[in-house]
Design a protein around this motif. Structure first.
Motif, mmCIF file in Angstrom:
data_model
loop_
_atom_site.group_PDB
_atom_site.id
_atom_site.type_symbol
_atom_site.label_atom_id
_atom_site.label_comp_id
_atom_site.label_asym_id
_atom_site.label_seq_id
_atom_site.Cartn_x
_atom_site.Cartn_y
_atom_site.Cartn_z
ATOM 1 N N VAL A 188 28.472 47.167 44.036
ATOM 2 C CA VAL A 188 29.527 47.642 44.935
ATOM 3 C C VAL A 188 30.489 46.490 45.219
ATOM 4 C CG1 VAL A 188 28.342 47.065 47.099
ATOM 5 C CG2 VAL A 188 29.940 48.984 47.042
ATOM 6 N N ARG A 193 40.351 45.366 55.189
ATOM 7 C CA ARG A 193 41.778 45.487 55.365
ATOM 8 C C ARG A 193 42.057 45.937 56.795
ATOM 9 N NH1 ARG A 193 46.077 48.180 51.389
ATOM 10 N NH2 ARG A 193 47.827 47.730 52.744
ATOM 11 N N ASN A 194 42.871 45.140 57.485
ATOM 12 C CA ASN A 194 43.209 45.440 58.886
ATOM 13 C C ASN A 194 41.995 45.836 59.719
ATOM 14 O OD1 ASN A 194 45.828 44.712 59.024
ATOM 15 N ND2 ASN A 194 46.664 46.786 59.096
ATOM 16 N N ARG A 196 39.206 47.080 58.832
ATOM 17 C CA ARG A 196 38.344 48.145 58.284
ATOM 18 C C ARG A 196 37.597 47.624 57.062
ATOM 19 N NH1 ARG A 196 41.984 52.859 59.523
ATOM 20 N NH2 ARG A 196 42.877 52.143 61.486
ATOM 21 N N TYR A 197 36.307 47.816 57.082
ATOM 22 C CA TYR A 197 35.516 47.475 55.911
ATOM 23 C C TYR A 197 35.767 48.522 54.832
ATOM 24 C CZ TYR A 197 32.995 44.345 59.022
ATOM 25 O OH TYR A 197 32.678 43.350 59.894
ATOM 26 N N LYS A 198 35.911 48.062 53.605
ATOM 27 C CA LYS A 198 36.141 48.986 52.490
ATOM 28 C C LYS A 198 35.129 48.709 51.375
ATOM 29 C CE LYS A 198 39.635 51.232 54.177
ATOM 30 N NZ LYS A 198 39.529 52.678 54.432
ATOM 31 N N TYR A 199 34.612 49.777 50.803
ATOM 32 C CA TYR A 199 33.594 49.683 49.752
ATOM 33 C C TYR A 199 34.049 50.490 48.539
ATOM 34 C CZ TYR A 199 30.950 48.314 53.861
ATOM 35 O OH TYR A 199 30.547 47.682 55.002
ATOM 36 N N ILE A 200 33.943 49.897 47.384
ATOM 37 C CA ILE A 200 34.284 50.635 46.159
ATOM 38 C C ILE A 200 33.068 50.659 45.242
ATOM 39 C CG2 ILE A 200 35.926 50.888 44.273
ATOM 40 C CD1 ILE A 200 37.797 48.978 45.629
ATOM 41 N N PRO A 201 32.534 51.853 44.962
ATOM 42 C CA PRO A 201 31.421 51.897 43.997
ATOM 43 C C PRO A 201 31.941 51.508 42.614
ATOM 44 C CG PRO A 201 32.094 54.132 44.562
ATOM 45 C CD PRO A 201 32.923 53.209 45.414
ATOM 46 N N TYR A 202 31.044 50.982 41.821
ATOM 47 C CA TYR A 202 31.408 50.442 40.508
ATOM 48 C C TYR A 202 32.212 51.423 39.657
ATOM 49 C CZ TYR A 202 30.639 48.593 35.792
ATOM 50 O OH TYR A 202 30.783 48.134 34.516
ATOM 51 N N ARG A 204 34.326 53.493 40.377
ATOM 52 C CA ARG A 204 35.718 53.681 40.804
ATOM 53 C C ARG A 204 36.500 52.368 40.835
ATOM 54 N NH1 ARG A 204 36.849 59.022 42.570
ATOM 55 N NH2 ARG A 204 38.972 58.275 42.322
ATOM 56 N N ARG A 208 41.180 51.299 41.092
ATOM 57 C CA ARG A 208 41.890 50.868 42.306
ATOM 58 C C ARG A 208 42.426 49.460 42.159
ATOM 59 N NH1 ARG A 208 38.053 53.081 47.140
ATOM 60 N NH2 ARG A 208 39.499 51.870 48.431
ATOM 61 N N LEU A 229 33.682 39.737 51.458
ATOM 62 C CA LEU A 229 33.391 39.548 52.882
ATOM 63 C C LEU A 229 32.779 38.178 53.175
ATOM 64 C CD1 LEU A 229 32.017 43.098 53.775
ATOM 65 C CD2 LEU A 229 34.347 42.227 54.019
ATOM 66 N N ARG A 232 34.779 35.084 54.454
ATOM 67 C CA ARG A 232 35.175 34.874 55.852
ATOM 68 C C ARG A 232 34.416 33.693 56.424
ATOM 69 N NH1 ARG A 232 33.810 40.453 58.456
ATOM 70 N NH2 ARG A 232 32.030 40.143 57.064
#
Lengths: 445, 445
Positions: A188, A193-194, A196-202, A204, A208, A229, A232
């Motif tokens: 994953v 962004r702003n 919000r945590y965002k997750y992209i499965p492989y 997809r 993007r 992440l 940070r």
């Protein structure tokens, strides 16, 4: 004479070894290159009067102990999973150590021991990780010193073929570990962004992408790296609302690569039945529906609508995935078969040169103003030995080793190059090799 | 008196325990139910004069040894990973053992020891695996005895809510382990068609369904099970050109479930940041693009075109994935959050009854003729205790235990119910409980 021990004589060690040999007589260094293949080590030393080659096998406990005991500093270019074995010996023998690899949890756990032994273990001193940290921290520290507050940090890196040698429809060649290219992004991908945590499965991930113009090198596209992440913490930006890291390719790469991901050709968790007798065409067909009266090309376009895009289809065809040619790999996973094909087709020709591109994008507020700083670097390889990859991995390590030998690095324990007394002199000297960042400031609307 | 020991008193043991208790005085059996929770065991025995409840903890080596030593036969209904611990003790103590679970490699490795000890370890004696093997082998053996040659074997099984209680838009409720439902198909699915191996990566699995009318229960859809190929060996059909196994759902289920797979909601390999304070709406949004001015519902429909189908969208909405309601799970994976929601919404009501559906499709040639045999079974649960799942898992085990006690099973070693002397009497007695297969013969065009 001070003794510097380099462990590993792989392709990415050329610039490092040459840098240290070039400075050896000036600083009174003796450089030993150790590799399990003594011949490879000897080839790198190339008869230099201040150099020597030895057999080094980390699994030969006594002999590797003896070799490390003779050194004043150890640079490990061994496969990453071996670093902790080297580190443990360096701690016991109180020898400073440097690597270009990630400070894994296993390595970080040695921090206290290294502090007690009074030595630094300098990790992440290559390109990515390495130059990315140093060039980012330089800007981050400057913005923070001016009273700015960072709201967003995007960072992209890519290893590509230099534009002059870019002559295939993928605009890509293998300038680095082919397996890493095939497995890129598997798992994953996480970013922020702003707030919000965002997750992209492989499956997809390659949908993007973002596009960017970088320096004078035209358009590129960027896909998300696995874990943005954790950076940070690395950069001391725990509360930053946006944090994103990505990999740079030429536009159109991801859309075509996505077809392989969607089909399942990059999976590495199971072995295909009778892979030995399979052709590439049958390999692709094994992931498509059973419709013997329909050609594989048509079935693929029906199954993955991206494949029906003529620009994508041209890339697929050029690679030879529809060829009736035997794969010839026994008990192979899909990823292994794909890798074999890519190693043929995406091979660097002898005259080809590679290119490294890196770009950081910082957004910050200062007073009432929203600003953006973009910091970008590009460097091309000189030849097959002094590649951009070898230089960007080797020079930071070489320079840090020099600083250490000159007593200019005082840190103890497991250390990243995020400290000013490390990154400033390293970045300054990298410029003399053409590895320099161009910064631009923007006022935001 | 002969002593039968049942280990585990979970939900799926009701029919098994009742079957054995019902026959206890007739055959002179004493039934002991052992569970780590003695109360649960006692509740199942329900004061039956031939029954007893004991605490059983497989990790308590001495005590579990003593309990098994007193038994004449042991039925393990413990979690599957514990079976080999029980099996080792049964071998040492020369006690026959039965389970409804897969004969894993770990279990199969005990075959020789079990043969030497002179005991059978009867595995895969439940529904799937279990009744599937027995009902398939019956037809396979008949076709082969008649001189037929099998060219194709498709087999489907599903656990569903009975049509009379089917009152949600998914036409599905949780009649079995919810985690298995969430993780279904994770990995690659393999099958064969006309001699071609076919592989479906997980993210495409729910795209590629088949539909079937089964018995008088209307339309169903089928998605592919993980590994159909291994059944070639189980059934002695090594050279069969087509082999496929699938899971039965009501039509439309897969298309909606696919949205979760595509989004990444069924992944179980990483923990979401701050999952504790997340709402279900934020959960879904974490997998969609950052576009704060666009509602989650619209972003989802743009990201997954299937979600834009109103029939699919209705299912998603009904589940509450867009609700501003807190998940309330600490350090949760996406799959765990999705499971929590499904456990609420797909819960069986107290009056609800479940249903098991199984269908086998055999194609074969005999002489110059191409024929097809379809063998199908459906059974509904009686109530919340005697569910179709409990009956189809428990009765084959109970019947096989009876056969064993009566000396009618002579096999030694690790055994599956693919032998006629096991499957014939078991299938015959299953009929008396309404678990019977209806066979139809077709001449092919």
């Amino acid at each position: 004479m001070k003794n510097i021990l380099i462990l590993g004589a792989g392709l990415s060690t050329n610039s490092l070894i040459n840098y240290l040999l070039d400075h050896a007589s000036e600083y009174g260094w003796h450089i030993t290159v150790g590799d399990i293949n003594e011949k490879a080590a000897r080839r790198k030393v190339n008869g230099h009067p201040n150099g020597a080659a030895v057999i080094f096998d980390i699994n030969d406990d006594m002999e590797s102990w003896r070799t490390i005991a003779k050194a004043d500093v150890v640079i490990s270019m061994l496969p990453a999973f071996m670093h902790h074995l080297v580190a443990n010996k360096c701690i016991d023998l109180r020898k400073p150590m440097l690597t270009a690899s990630y400070a894994t949890d296993e390595l970080k756990a040695l921090n206290e021991k290294a502090v007690k032994a009074g030595i630094p273990i300098l990790m992440e001193l290559g390109l990515d990780p390495g130059i990315d940290h140093m060039s980012a921290m330089k800007v981050i520290n400057r913005i923070q010193n001016e009273g700015g507050k960072l709201t967003s940090f995007y960072s992209f890196t890519g290893g590509l073929v230099a534009p002059e040698y870019d002559n295939n429809p993928w605009n890509y060649k293998l300038t680095w570990n082919p397996r890493n290219v095939v497995m890129a992004g598997n798992g994953v991908s996480k970013f922020m962004r702003n707030g919000r945590y965002k997750y992209i499965p492989y499956h997809r991930l390659f949908d993007r992408t973002m596009t960017r113009k970088i320096l004078n090198y035209g358009e590129f596209e960027v896909y998300t790296n696995r874990d943005s992440l954790k950076y940070r913490e690395v950069y001391g930006l725990k509360d930053i609302p946006s944090m994103y890291r990505g990999t740079i390719r030429r536009p159109g790469f991801s859309k075509a690569w996505n077809v392989f991901v969607r089909l399942g050709l990059t999976e590495d968790t199971y072995i295909l039945e009778d892979s030995e007798n399979m052709t590439y065409r049958q390999f692709v067909n094994a992931f498509l529906k059973y419709e013997p009266q329909v050609p594989v090309e048509i079935k693929l376009q029906e199954y993955c609508r991206h494949a029906a895009d003529p620009v994508v289809f041209e890339k697929l065809k050029w690679l030879g995935i529809f060829d009736d040619r035997k794969v010839g790999l026994k008990n192979a996973t899909p990823a292994q078969i794909l890798q074999k094909l890519l190693e043929e087709k995406w091979k660097m020709d002898p005259q080809d040169k590679d290119m490294i591109i890196m770009q950081h994008e910082f957004k910050y507020t200062i007073g009432n103003e929203d600003k953006m700083t973009v910091s970008a670097m590009a460097i091309k390889g000189k030849n097959q030995e002094e590649t951009a990859m070898a230089m960007t991995v080797g020079f930071p390590l070489g320079i840090a080793t020099k600083l250490l030998m000159l007593g200019k690095i005082k840190h103890k324990g497991v250390i990243l190059p995020i400290h000013k007394d490390i990154y400033q002199p390293v970045l300054a000297e990298l410029k003399t090799f053409g590895i320099s960042f161009e910064e631009k400031e923007y006022m935001m609307g």
